[in-house]
Each structure stands twice: as C-alpha cells, then as structure tokens.
Design a protein around this motif. Sequence first.
Motif, short mmCIF file in Angstrom:
data_model
loop_
_atom_site.label_atom_id
_atom_site.label_comp_id
_atom_site.label_asym_id
_atom_site.label_seq_id
_atom_site.Cartn_x
_atom_site.Cartn_y
_atom_site.Cartn_z
N ASN A 131 0.99 -1.19 -0.10
CA ASN A 131 0.16 0.15 0.02
C ASN A 131 0.88 1.18 -0.03
O ASN A 131 1.67 1.68 0.85
N LEU A 132 0.94 2.14 -1.18
CA LEU A 132 1.70 3.14 -1.24
C LEU A 132 1.06 4.28 -0.24
O LEU A 132 0.02 4.55 -0.41
N VAL A 133 1.96 4.91 0.36
CA VAL A 133 1.55 6.21 1.15
C VAL A 133 2.19 7.43 0.42
O VAL A 133 3.51 7.61 0.21
N ASN A 134 1.22 8.52 0.37
CA ASN A 134 1.64 9.95 -0.21
C ASN A 134 1.25 10.76 0.86
O ASN A 134 0.27 10.69 1.68
N LYS A 135 2.26 11.64 1.26
CA LYS A 135 2.22 12.34 2.35
C LYS A 135 0.76 13.42 2.17
O LYS A 135 0.39 13.90 3.12
N ASP A 136 0.14 13.56 1.11
CA ASP A 136 -1.00 14.33 0.96
C ASP A 136 -2.19 13.76 0.98
O ASP A 136 -3.46 14.09 0.71
N GLN A 137 -2.18 12.55 1.20
CA GLN A 137 -3.24 11.59 1.09
C GLN A 137 -3.59 10.66 2.41
O GLN A 137 -2.95 9.57 2.35
N PRO A 138 -4.39 10.93 3.18
CA PRO A 138 -4.94 10.33 4.48
C PRO A 138 -5.46 8.85 3.76
O PRO A 138 -6.02 8.90 2.79
N PHE A 139 -5.22 8.02 4.60
CA PHE A 139 -5.97 6.79 4.25
C PHE A 139 -6.50 6.02 5.48
O PHE A 139 -6.40 6.33 6.72
N LEU A 140 -7.39 4.83 5.27
CA LEU A 140 -8.05 4.36 6.21
C LEU A 140 -7.40 2.85 6.75
O LEU A 140 -7.18 2.10 5.80
N LEU A 141 -7.35 2.71 7.97
CA LEU A 141 -7.01 1.29 8.49
C LEU A 141 -8.10 0.81 9.30
O LEU A 141 -8.47 1.59 10.50
N ASN A 142 -8.96 -0.04 8.80
CA ASN A 142 -10.31 -0.54 9.41
C ASN A 142 -11.23 0.64 9.90
O ASN A 142 -11.33 0.84 11.16
N ASN A 143 -11.55 1.56 8.93
CA ASN A 143 -12.28 2.65 9.29
C ASN A 143 -11.83 3.45 10.25
O ASN A 143 -12.49 4.61 10.45
N LEU A 144 -10.44 3.65 10.48
CA LEU A 144 -9.66 4.72 11.28
C LEU A 144 -8.72 5.42 10.46
O LEU A 144 -8.19 4.93 9.69
N LYS A 145 -8.93 6.73 10.46
CA LYS A 145 -8.44 7.63 9.57
C LYS A 145 -6.65 7.99 10.07
O LYS A 145 -6.56 8.07 11.16
N VAL A 146 -5.95 7.61 9.12
CA VAL A 146 -4.40 7.78 9.23
C VAL A 146 -3.97 9.03 8.38
O VAL A 146 -4.21 8.92 7.06
N THR A 147 -3.30 9.82 8.98
CA THR A 147 -2.77 11.04 7.98
C THR A 147 -1.40 11.04 8.33
O THR A 147 -0.60 11.09 9.18
N PRO A 148 -0.75 10.83 7.07
CA PRO A 148 0.79 10.96 6.81
C PRO A 148 1.36 12.22 7.17
O PRO A 148 0.55 13.07 6.90
N ILE A 149 2.47 12.49 7.70
CA ILE A 149 2.93 13.73 8.08
C ILE A 149 4.71 13.74 7.40
O ILE A 149 5.22 12.77 7.87
N GLU A 150 4.87 14.43 6.47
CA GLU A 150 6.30 14.36 6.36
C GLU A 150 7.17 15.18 6.79
O GLU A 150 6.83 16.24 7.46
N ALA A 151 8.33 14.72 7.07
CA ALA A 151 9.45 15.41 7.86
C ALA A 151 10.65 15.12 7.08
O ALA A 151 10.62 14.38 6.00
N PHE A 152 11.79 15.73 7.71
CA PHE A 152 12.98 15.67 6.84
C PHE A 152 14.13 15.04 7.91
O PHE A 152 14.33 15.54 9.09
#
Length: 254
Positions: A131-152
């Motif tokens: 499952n590819l993750v993009n910093k600008d696209q939240p996704f669901l894990l079993n109906n729970l929202k997960v928000t990616p945060i980019e850092a360096f």
Amino acid sequence: MKVTFLGTGTSQGIPIIGSKHPVCLSNDPKDKRLRVSVLISWKEFNYVIDCGPDFRQQMLKHPIPKLDGVLFTHEHSDHTAGIDDIRPFFFRQGDIPVYAHERVIASLKQRFDYIFATENRYPGAPAVNINLVNKDQPFLLNNLKVTPIEAFHNRLPVLGYRFKDFAYLTDVKKVEPSECEKLENLDVLVINALRIEPHYSHFNLEEAIAFAQKVGAKKTYFTHISHLLGFHSEVEKELPENVHLAYDNLTIEI
C-alpha cells in the motif's frame, strides 16, 4: 486505542556492543533500549510502525494474535531489517499489508527481493500486500483515519503518522509549517530526541523540547534515544511538564 513502545533506542540500541559508556552499563531497565518501534492497537486490530532488527524479540515480549499491517517511516535498516520476521503472522494470516512511500518500497524490494517476488517464490518466504503512502493522502485502516506527516531526516523525507489524536514521528530534523498543521490538537505526540549535542539529522533534546512546545500536545514522549542523552532517571527530572522520555515496554492509552 493502546500504544506500546516496543523499542525506543537509536540505530545501535542501548547498550551498544562493547561500549563502556556509563549509560550502556546501567542496571536501570529504562536505560536498555531496543530499536525504535511502536505497536498500536484498537478493538481487535494491531499495527506496528517500523519493523527493525529487534522485531522478533519485541513480538515475543508483547505477543499479539494477529498483525494487521506494518507502517514504515523510512528505509533505514533500524526501521526495516526485521521484515522477514513477519513470517509467523504470514503463515497464519496470508499476505501482510505494508504501508510506505514508493521510495521505501523500492528499497525493500531491492534488499528483500524474495519477499516481494511475484514469480518463482521461495516456499518459506513471507509475502506482503503493498500500500503506497503519499504525504497528501490520508488513508483508512479498518475505518480509522491515518494522516501521513512528512518530515526530513537531514535531506531524506520520512513519514510520521497520525492516528486520531495520537501522532508518531521519528528520525526528524525538520518539519515544514504546512505539515506541522497536521499536528494540531493532539492528545499525545511522540518525537525523537537523540542526545544533548546537536546532530545533523536528528533533533537533539533542546530541539525536541522546542518542537513539543510548538505543537502543544497534551503530552509528549521522546523516542529514538541514544546513550548520549544520559540516564533516563536523570533526564526525566529535567523535562518540562507533560513531556516525558518513553522507554521500552511503556504502554499508554489514548
């Protein structure tokens, strides 16, 4: 939601092999740190963030009936080298979902080609569902929202993850203001605090405290800690209110 700190150490863990540093020789269990990872559980679901070389040992210490997925922050070995140890879960469950940036998946495919192979697979190898993750696209894990945060991490982009009012970031040196906005109104923030002296790719203690105060979470826990931060018991006394050092096997509820 329950969060268990499986490991809170830096890339070599604490104690470091052969080190005579006083922290490495400490008898305090809180000064003994496996490589960094957390287990996040809610209802019957279990996810880990990062799967380092201590993953097997961590799963024996904190057994779970099933593993619903692994989220990767970045490709460095202390965060990924335990991926082969998902095998027992794979044998029971089938392909294990993994979540990561496209660059991280490419690195894993190169280093663990037998896990990602689609043809002529070795019979004993685990398999994954990518499952590819993009910093600008939240996704669901079993109906729970997960928000990616980019850092360096120096110049390397890494991903943190926000689950409801909990956020986990590690190996961070810089977070852009637009990404910091994703960290508003947190109950718990986890962020790295490597050591006292400045470091080119990690927050030191001073920077981690400043970042915690900027985000303003109700509680902050520091992780990815090296022996050079000092003794857990001594550093903990000097931290601001509601800011703490995490330690291996600590469990919190959100």
